[in-house]
Design a protein around this motif. Sequence first.
Motif, PDB file in Angstrom:
ATOM      1  N   UNK A  38       0.833  -1.200   0.000  1.00 31.02           N
ATOM      2  CA  UNK A  38       0.000   0.000   0.000  1.00 31.02           C
ATOM      3  C   UNK A  38       0.871   1.255   0.000  1.00 31.02           C
ATOM      4  N   UNK A  39       1.845   1.286   0.891  1.00 32.38           N
ATOM      5  CA  UNK A  39       2.737   2.438   0.970  1.00 32.38           C
ATOM      6  C   UNK A  39       3.589   2.566  -0.288  1.00 32.38           C
ATOM      7  N   UNK A  40       4.005   1.464  -0.866  1.00 32.48           N
ATOM      8  CA  UNK A  40       4.836   1.486  -2.067  1.00 32.48           C
ATOM      9  C   UNK A  40       4.080   2.101  -3.246  1.00 32.48           C
ATOM     10  N   UNK A  41       2.751   1.920  -3.246  1.00 25.16           N
ATOM     11  CA  UNK A  41       1.937   2.533  -4.291  1.00 25.16           C
ATOM     12  C   UNK A  41       1.664   4.004  -4.017  1.00 25.16           C
ATOM     13  N   UNK A  42       1.965   4.463  -2.812  1.00 24.92           N
ATOM     14  CA  UNK A  42       1.723   5.853  -2.469  1.00 24.92           C
ATOM     15  C   UNK A  42       0.349   6.109  -1.886  1.00 24.92           C
ATOM     16  N   UNK A  43      -0.282   5.060  -1.328  1.00 24.08           N
ATOM     17  CA  UNK A  43      -1.599   5.207  -0.710  1.00 24.08           C
ATOM     18  C   UNK A  43      -1.478   5.114   0.805  1.00 24.08           C
ATOM     19  N   UNK A  44      -2.472   5.682   1.472  1.00 29.21           N
ATOM     20  CA  UNK A  44      -2.583   5.562   2.922  1.00 29.21           C
ATOM     21  C   UNK A  44      -4.022   5.202   3.255  1.00 29.21           C
ATOM     22  N   UNK A  45      -4.235   4.071   3.932  1.00 27.42           N
ATOM     23  CA  UNK A  45      -5.570   3.635   4.314  1.00 27.42           C
ATOM     24  C   UNK A  45      -5.680   3.618   5.820  1.00 27.42           C
ATOM     25  N   UNK A  46      -6.763   4.169   6.331  1.00 26.37           N
ATOM     26  CA  UNK A  46      -6.983   4.143   7.767  1.00 26.37           C
ATOM     27  C   UNK A  46      -7.584   2.844   8.244  1.00 26.37           C
ATOM     28  N   UNK A  47      -8.121   2.039   7.317  1.00 27.73           N
ATOM     29  CA  UNK A  47      -8.713   0.747   7.643  1.00 27.73           C
ATOM     30  C   UNK A  47      -8.560  -0.167   6.439  1.00 27.73           C
ATOM     31  N   UNK A  48      -8.620  -1.470   6.680  1.00 25.49           N
ATOM     32  CA  UNK A  48      -8.395  -2.438   5.614  1.00 25.49           C
ATOM     33  C   UNK A  48      -9.650  -2.915   4.930  1.00 25.49           C
ATOM     34  N   UNK A  49     -10.761  -2.173   5.086  1.00 34.34           N
ATOM     35  CA  UNK A  49     -12.053  -2.625   4.563  1.00 34.34           C
ATOM     36  C   UNK A  49     -12.022  -2.872   3.062  1.00 34.34           C
ATOM     37  N   UNK A  50     -11.240  -2.097   2.316  1.00 32.45           N
ATOM     38  CA  UNK A  50     -11.177  -2.269   0.867  1.00 32.45           C
ATOM     39  C   UNK A  50     -10.537  -3.594   0.479  1.00 32.45           C
ATOM     40  N   UNK A  51      -9.765  -4.184   1.386  1.00 27.37           N
ATOM     41  CA  UNK A  51      -9.131  -5.478   1.112  1.00 27.37           C
ATOM     42  C   UNK A  51      -9.943  -6.617   1.713  1.00 27.37           C
ATOM     43  N   UNK A  52     -10.462  -6.420   2.926  1.00 24.38           N
ATOM     44  CA  UNK A  52     -11.220  -7.497   3.573  1.00 24.38           C
ATOM     45  C   UNK A  52     -12.568  -7.705   2.907  1.00 24.38           C
ATOM     46  N   UNK A  53     -13.051  -6.718   2.154  1.00 26.46           N
ATOM     47  CA  UNK A  53     -14.265  -6.843   1.366  1.00 26.46           C
ATOM     48  C   UNK A  53     -15.523  -6.744   2.192  1.00 26.46           C
ATOM     49  N   UNK A  54     -16.691  -6.868   1.523  1.00 27.33           N
ATOM     50  CA  UNK A  54     -16.861  -6.981   0.078  1.00 27.33           C
ATOM     51  C   UNK A  54     -16.478  -5.680  -0.640  1.00 27.33           C
ATOM     52  N   UNK A  55     -16.112  -5.764  -1.921  1.00 24.76           N
ATOM     53  CA  UNK A  55     -15.759  -4.555  -2.661  1.00 24.76           C
ATOM     54  C   UNK A  55     -17.007  -3.759  -3.028  1.00 24.76           C
TER      55      UNK A  55
END
Length: 525
Positions: A500-517
């Motif tokens: 995530x950091x390597x792409x230059x993003x910062x997420x406060x929670x992992x909901x976008x990965x844990x799903x559902x999308x």
Amino acid sequence: MGFFDGLDTPPAPPPPPPPEFVHLGPPPDATGGQDGQDGPPADWYLPAALPDVRELGASRYTRVLLRGWSVWPGAVTLHLALFRRRVRTRPPGPGQGPHGTVHPDGGLRVGLLLPDGRRVTTLDGEPWPAAGEGRRLRLRHLGGSGALFHEELDLQLTALPPEGTFRLAVAWPDESVPETVTTLDAAPLRAAAREAVEVWPDVRWEEPPRRPGAGRGGVRMGGLLVSSGVLAGRSAMARNVPAPLPPPVRVTRPSGAIDTPDEVTGHTPLWEAVADGDAEGVAELLAAGAQAWRPEVGPWSPGRLALTTPLAPLVAGLPGAVPLTDEERAAQERADRLIAAFAGIHGDGLGVAFVRGVGEEEAIARLGADPARFPPLDPERDPGPYGTGPGGFDPADAGAALRHVGVTGVDGGCVLIQPFGFRPADEAVLGPLSAGTRACALFFNPKGGVHLSTAEDGTVHHDELHGPTAESPSGQWLYRHWQHSGGNDAYYARRLAFACARAGLWLGAGRAVSGPPRRWVELSG
């Protein structure tokens, strides 16, 4: 000499004896479920019984009646009675129950429309992938009993209805029962929830001792906790999750070899003890003369690693110690917050891509699809028959699952997931997504290894993500790829945070990965 002589393997050691006692674990939370299970909390509570006898639907030969409710602190069980005076003699169709009571095409179906607009039915699939945060509203078939012309059926609503009126709908096409809607008031149910009796209110719940990294430290079977010291099971997505890491094994060495690197790992015992988070082992090795501040991998020493962990007091005052600068401390704290955002996500088989500066609709267009064909979904409210939204794809179909990726917009970009596939890390996907920007993807291969794909302006580089070396990007050290402690959840979280950091993003929670999308998108080709 016989052909098979010497090839026989010794018998497997006998299994460990079962525990002497089986303990009831702590009560579930107020939603009435425990460890991802949606059955009633019957081991801890006596529900309030609310009689409510009324007809819900009927045809010439069939009656569907409500018998009443069992009300838990945060959930409700519906008790239905099914009466027939004519039963088919032909064998049931595919997927049918003994008398056609459970069949997705023509069998009995039940649904609720709650005051807040949420709809839940017995035809709904699980949101796929299952959400890793919070509880999901479900109407679950708990079972039933009866005979040829009379059956009783129990359904569990995994939350109390909100204040107001709600609608209970039934239909039974096979028995010619038309869709019939009954309006009910949630107030009696909510009042009855306060009358549910907690069976063990005076018990101070304690769980059996646990191993480091072994989560809750027992085998949970429904409400039972077996004091075996081994955690087993599957995630809500039915992934094969590796067994928790064993506790560190301390090897005693002669004092002269205290700083000799291991032939396999290439690290000293002190380095391994720090990586394991083994405070006792670190203290013993330091007392025996181990060198904490001697660099082992490039500039990295066991002492430098320990400064970013609770082990810091053991090494901070030693000769040669170099304290963290304010900038280093701030960077580590920020990295740890990003790691924490992905805590609890099981990555085995997961493909995920982080894309900077590209929103949902633009990402879909870059993948060659029309965003209008794939509108935002709310599978929590309307999961559809497969849990992938109304008219969605069947996740059990491997080909269909590989043709679909989940797309969720986040602050500063978007996240793509494929719960059991590599496509987000594929060049055909990552290349167009990274045009004019940067993206980073991971595939946690269930056969072993973590595949890293980094893309910038359409050019994709693939690599295998190993433990950090002197030549590794500094981010692998910052995101604790050197650390063993924390078990498998921490292993996945550290690598997701790094990508995530390597792409230059910062997420406060992992909901976008844990799903559902937010959207499921069908890929071409």
